[in-house]
Design a protein around this motif. Sequence first.
Motif, PDB file in Angstrom:
ATOM      1  N   VAL A 185     -44.219  29.399  41.590  1.00 35.63           N
ATOM      2  CA  VAL A 185     -45.611  28.921  41.518  1.00 35.63           C
ATOM      3  C   VAL A 185     -45.881  28.385  42.781  1.00 35.63           C
ATOM      4  O   VAL A 185     -47.011  29.045  43.385  1.00 35.63           O
ATOM      5  CB  VAL A 185     -45.868  27.970  40.440  1.00 35.63           C
ATOM      6  CG1 VAL A 185     -47.400  27.575  40.481  1.00 35.63           C
ATOM      7  CG2 VAL A 185     -45.496  28.435  39.026  1.00 35.63           C
ATOM      8  N   ARG A 218     -48.707  30.441  45.192  1.00 32.82           N
ATOM      9  CA  ARG A 218     -50.118  29.839  45.724  1.00 32.82           C
ATOM     10  C   ARG A 218     -50.188  29.984  46.985  1.00 32.82           C
ATOM     11  O   ARG A 218     -51.117  30.302  47.719  1.00 32.82           O
ATOM     12  CB  ARG A 218     -50.081  28.465  45.224  1.00 32.82           C
ATOM     13  CG  ARG A 218     -50.326  28.164  43.745  1.00 32.82           C
ATOM     14  CD  ARG A 218     -50.532  26.519  43.575  1.00 32.82           C
ATOM     15  NE  ARG A 218     -50.635  26.319  42.352  1.00 32.82           N
ATOM     16  CZ  ARG A 218     -49.857  25.456  41.847  1.00 32.82           C
ATOM     17  NH1 ARG A 218     -49.019  24.657  42.545  1.00 32.82           N
ATOM     18  NH2 ARG A 218     -49.630  25.085  40.266  1.00 32.82           N
ATOM     19  N   GLU A 254     -46.021  28.930  32.946  1.00 33.21           N
ATOM     20  CA  GLU A 254     -46.547  28.389  34.097  1.00 33.21           C
ATOM     21  C   GLU A 254     -46.918  29.486  34.990  1.00 33.21           C
ATOM     22  O   GLU A 254     -48.085  29.437  35.765  1.00 33.21           O
ATOM     23  CB  GLU A 254     -45.737  27.261  34.545  1.00 33.21           C
ATOM     24  CG  GLU A 254     -46.558  26.432  35.622  1.00 33.21           C
ATOM     25  CD  GLU A 254     -45.446  25.632  36.292  1.00 33.21           C
ATOM     26  OE1 GLU A 254     -44.189  25.861  36.581  1.00 33.21           O
ATOM     27  OE2 GLU A 254     -46.062  24.824  37.296  1.00 33.21           O
ATOM     28  N   GLU A 294     -50.702  30.901  36.149  1.00 34.54           N
ATOM     29  CA  GLU A 294     -51.330  30.696  37.577  1.00 34.54           C
ATOM     30  C   GLU A 294     -51.579  31.789  37.955  1.00 34.54           C
ATOM     31  O   GLU A 294     -52.645  31.800  38.806  1.00 34.54           O
ATOM     32  CB  GLU A 294     -49.941  29.880  38.471  1.00 34.54           C
ATOM     33  CG  GLU A 294     -50.405  29.538  39.854  1.00 34.54           C
ATOM     34  CD  GLU A 294     -51.521  28.349  39.879  1.00 34.54           C
ATOM     35  OE1 GLU A 294     -51.690  27.667  38.810  1.00 34.54           O
ATOM     36  OE2 GLU A 294     -52.232  28.260  40.800  1.00 34.54           O
ATOM     37  N   LEU A 301     -55.224  32.136  39.350  1.00 33.37           N
ATOM     38  CA  LEU A 301     -55.741  32.583  40.831  1.00 33.37           C
ATOM     39  C   LEU A 301     -56.492  33.787  41.094  1.00 33.37           C
ATOM     40  O   LEU A 301     -57.500  33.823  41.833  1.00 33.37           O
ATOM     41  CB  LEU A 301     -54.407  32.817  41.434  1.00 33.37           C
ATOM     42  CG  LEU A 301     -53.410  31.344  41.927  1.00 33.37           C
ATOM     43  CD1 LEU A 301     -52.124  31.742  42.248  1.00 33.37           C
ATOM     44  CD2 LEU A 301     -54.435  30.713  42.867  1.00 33.37           C
TER      45      LEU A 301
END
Length: 418
Positions: A177, A181, A208, A212, A216
Motif C-alpha cells: 500500500v 500511494r 487493504e 486503497e 485512490l
Amino acid sequence: MTKLDQIRAAEAKLLLSTYERNPILFVSGEGVHIVDESGTKYLDLLSGIGVNALGYNHPVIQEAILHQSLALIHTSNLFYHEGQAELALRLTERTGMDRVFFANTGTEAWEGAMKLARAYAGLKRGEGVNIGTKFLALEQSFHGRTFGSVSTTYKAKYREPFGPVVPGVEFVRFNDVVDLRAKFSTEVCAILVEAIQGEGGVRPLTQEFFAEARALTQSTGALLIVDEIQSGMGRTGKWCAYQHYGIQPDVTTLAKPLAGGIPLGAILCTEEVSRAIHAGMHGTTFGGGPLACAVAIAVIDYIEKENLLAQAAAVGDYFQQQLHNLAARHSAIVDVRGMGLMVAAELDSADLAKLTVAEMLKRRILINCTSDTVLRFLPPYILERAHVDTAIAALDEIFTEHAGAVSTANAAGEKNHV
Ligand SMILES: Cc1ncc(COP(=O)(O)O)c(C=O)c1O
C-alpha cells in the motif's frame, strides 16, 4: 515413427518455436478427462489453462455449436445478430457493469481496456480534469502478449526482447500500500490489477490494497481496471473475484472460460466510462461472433442451472483443505492458497515443483507450475471431491518419494504456461 513423432518433426520444421510442448497427442475428452491417441485418460486439473469450464465434450456446448453452426457462424460487426445483446445482458447483470465490448482473446480484451482508460482520461481532460496517461500495474502481473498487455506484464523476459514496449507504465510492489500511494498521482489514468494473480503464482490482493486502489482512483477520476481473464466467470465461486472483496471496478476483462473453449473475450465497463468510446474508435472483425456468443450464453445458463458457482466454491475449499492436510505431512509444501477452483500449493524448491508436474503427468494427471515454485490447479468447474482425492493421493506419493531428495536451488527453467 509414431503419429506423435511425425507431428513433432513437422512442427519443429514448420512452426515458430514459441512453445515447449509435452510429448502427448490428445485426441478427445470426456468430462474432467482428456484422452491421448492410445486411449489413455488423463485427469485434467488445468482445463486448457483455465478455459474448459465444463470439461470436455459437454453436450450443452456441443448442442450450442451444432445449432448455431447450422444457422450462422460469422457476420462481422457491420450487422446485427441475436447473440451479443443477449450475452451482454447476462454479463452485465452478473458483474455489476453496464456495457460490454466483445473481443476474441484475453490479451485483446486487456488491450482494449487500456485504450479505454486512455480515451476516458482524454475525455476528462477535455472536461477540465487534471489527469495524465500513466498506468500503474503490479509486480508479478500477467496481462497477455500483445504490445499494450505485455507492457503491463511484469516479467522482463516477456517484455524486453520486444522493446521498446508501450511507454507510461510503472510497476507497484504487490500488495504494498505504501508503494501504491507513493507512485499514485494525477499523472495516473488507471490502476491495473488482477484480483488474484494467476501466472504470478495464484496470489490474491489483500482487502487493504484493493480498497486503497479503489479509493485512490476515485479521488482523481482515474480508473480501477481489474483483469478477471483467469479468475472470472465463476472459477472462484463468484462470477468475478472482485465480488469477494465487495469492490466494484470501473472496467473489467473476461476471456478464457467465457465461451467454454471457443475463443471469446470481453471488456465490461460502467456507463460513465463508456462515454469515452464512439463509433469507429475501436473494433474487431471476429469479436462477439454468433457462434462464440451462442456458446457463452449456453455456458452461463448451464453454470447457473447446475449451481456450479457453489460447486466450484465447495470443491475448491475441499481441495485447499486437502492440500493443507498434505502440507502438515510434507514440509516441502510451504503455502496453500487460492479461491474456489483457482488453487495453488507453493513448494520450497523449483526443482521439486518441476519434478512434481512431470511425476503427476506419469500418473496421468495434468497440472502445471508457475512462478518457478507454485503448483497451479485450474480444473473444470465440474470437478468432484473424488477427483481431488485422486490428485492428493498422487501428490502424497510423489512427495513421500521425492521431497528432500531434490535440490532446493531455485534453478529450474520455466515453460510457457499462462
Ligand atoms: C490474467 C490474465 N490476463 C490476460 C491473459 C491473456 O489471455 P490470452 O492468452 O487469451 O491472450 C491471461 C492468460 O493467461 C491471464 O491469465
